[in-house]
Design an enzyme around this catalytic site. Structure first.
Site, PDB file in Angstrom:
ATOM      1  N   GLY A  69       0.842  -1.186   0.000  1.00  0.00           N
ATOM      2  CA  GLY A  69       0.000   0.000   0.000  1.00  0.00           C
ATOM      3  C   GLY A  69       0.879   1.238   0.000  1.00  0.00           C
ATOM      4  O   GLY A  69       2.053   1.177   0.394  1.00  0.00           O
ATOM      5  N   GLN A  74       3.214   9.824   1.051  1.00  0.00           N
ATOM      6  CA  GLN A  74       4.462   9.072   0.952  1.00  0.00           C
ATOM      7  C   GLN A  74       5.205   9.362  -0.346  1.00  0.00           C
ATOM      8  O   GLN A  74       6.360   8.953  -0.500  1.00  0.00           O
ATOM      9  CB  GLN A  74       4.199   7.579   1.083  1.00  0.00           C
ATOM     10  N   LEU A 121       6.894   1.700   4.025  1.00  0.00           N
ATOM     11  CA  LEU A 121       7.846   2.115   3.001  1.00  0.00           C
ATOM     12  C   LEU A 121       8.562   3.401   3.389  1.00  0.00           C
ATOM     13  O   LEU A 121       9.646   3.684   2.874  1.00  0.00           O
ATOM     14  CB  LEU A 121       7.126   2.290   1.665  1.00  0.00           C
ATOM     15  N   HIS A 166      -1.887   7.036   7.550  1.00  0.00           N
ATOM     16  CA  HIS A 166      -1.005   7.951   6.801  1.00  0.00           C
ATOM     17  C   HIS A 166      -1.729   9.233   6.414  1.00  0.00           C
ATOM     18  O   HIS A 166      -1.190  10.337   6.615  1.00  0.00           O
ATOM     19  CB  HIS A 166      -0.469   7.270   5.537  1.00  0.00           C
TER      20      HIS A 166
END
Length: 208
Positions: A69, A74, A121, A166
Site C-alpha cells: 500500500g 508518501q 515504506l 497515513h
C-alpha cells in the site's frame, strides 16, 4: 471464492501489476521525520486527469518499493488518497485506490486485535509488531468521484488501517512505545541503504 478483488469487486483474472502502473512514473518515497508525513492531509476536491496521473505514479512507486500500500503523502503529495495491492490472510488479492478514505469505527465487542509485524515504506528496513483490528471498513471515493466501500480482514485490514493512518498524519512509529520506536529506527539505520538499492534495481527492471 474469487482470488482477486479490484476496487472491492471480484474479477476473473488480473495481471501481475495493476494496469495503472504502466502509465506511471516512479517517485521518491518520503521518510519518517519529513513534515508531509506528520500532519493530516487535505481532502481531494478535484477529480480529473491530474488525480488519475497521481494514482498511476503511486501504483508504480508502490511496486518499485515492493509495497502492499502507498499513501499520497508518501510521495510528497498532501492529499487524502492511497493505493493498495495486498493479500488477505486467505490468499485473496485486493487491488485498488481510495480517495478521501475514512475508517469506520468498529464495535469493540465484535473485533479482535492482532499483534503482528508491520513495516512501512517510509521507514525502510524496519518491522515491528503493532496491534490492529482483524477487520476494517473504509469509505471514500474512486478516481471519478463515485462512492466506494472497501472491506478487509487480516493482513488486508492491517493495510487499510495503516494507509488511513497515513492520510491522517500518522506513521506506525506513533503507535509504538518509546523503546519500540528506538528499535525500529535502529533497524532502519542498519537496513535503509540495502532497501534503497533494491528499489533502484526495481526501477530499472520495471522500466525495461
Amino acid at each position: 471464492m474469487p482470488s482477486v478483488f479490484v476496487q472491492g469487486r471480484p474479477v476473473d483474472s488480473y495481471p501481475r501489476l495493476a494496469p495503472e502502473a504502466r502509465n506511471g512514473k516512479a517517485r521518491r518515497i518520503t521518510e519518517a521525520g519529513e513534515e508531509v508525513l506528520h500532519k493530516p492531509c487535505r481532502d481531494v476536491t478535484e477529480f480529473g486527469p491530474d488525480l488519475a496521473a497521481l494514482i498511476d505514479d503511486m501504483f508504480l512507486t508502490m511496486y518499485v518499493a515492493d509495497g502492499a500500500g502507498l499513501a499520497a503523502n508518501q510521495v510528497g503529495v498532501d492529499l487524502r488518497l492511497f493505493v493498495y495491492d495486498c493479500p488477505d490472510d486467505d490468499g485473496v488479492r485486493h487491488v485498488g485506490h481510495i480517495v478521501n478514505p475514512v475508517l469506520e469505527p468498529l464495535d469493540p465487542a465484535g473485533r479482535r486485535l492482532l499483534d503482528e509485524a508491520e513495516g512501512c515504506l517510509s521507514v525502510p528496513g524496519a518491522a515491528m509488531d503493532v496491534p490492529r483490528p482483524d477487520r476494517a471498513v473504509v469509505r471514500g471515493y474512486d478516481r471519478d468521484g463515485e462512492p466506494l466501500v472497501i472491506e478487509g480482514t487480516g493482513y488486508f485490514a492491517r493495510c487499510l488501517a495503516h494507509e488511513t493512518d497515513h492520510v491522517n498524519g500518522q506513521v506506525y512509529l506513533d503507535r509504538l512505545s518509546g523503546r519500540e520506536r528506538k528499535e525500529a529506527l535502529r533497524q532502519m539505520a542498519d537496513r535503509r541503504a540495502a532497501v534503497l538499492a533494491r528499489r533502484a534495481a526495481n526501477v530499472a527492471a520495471l522500466s525495461g
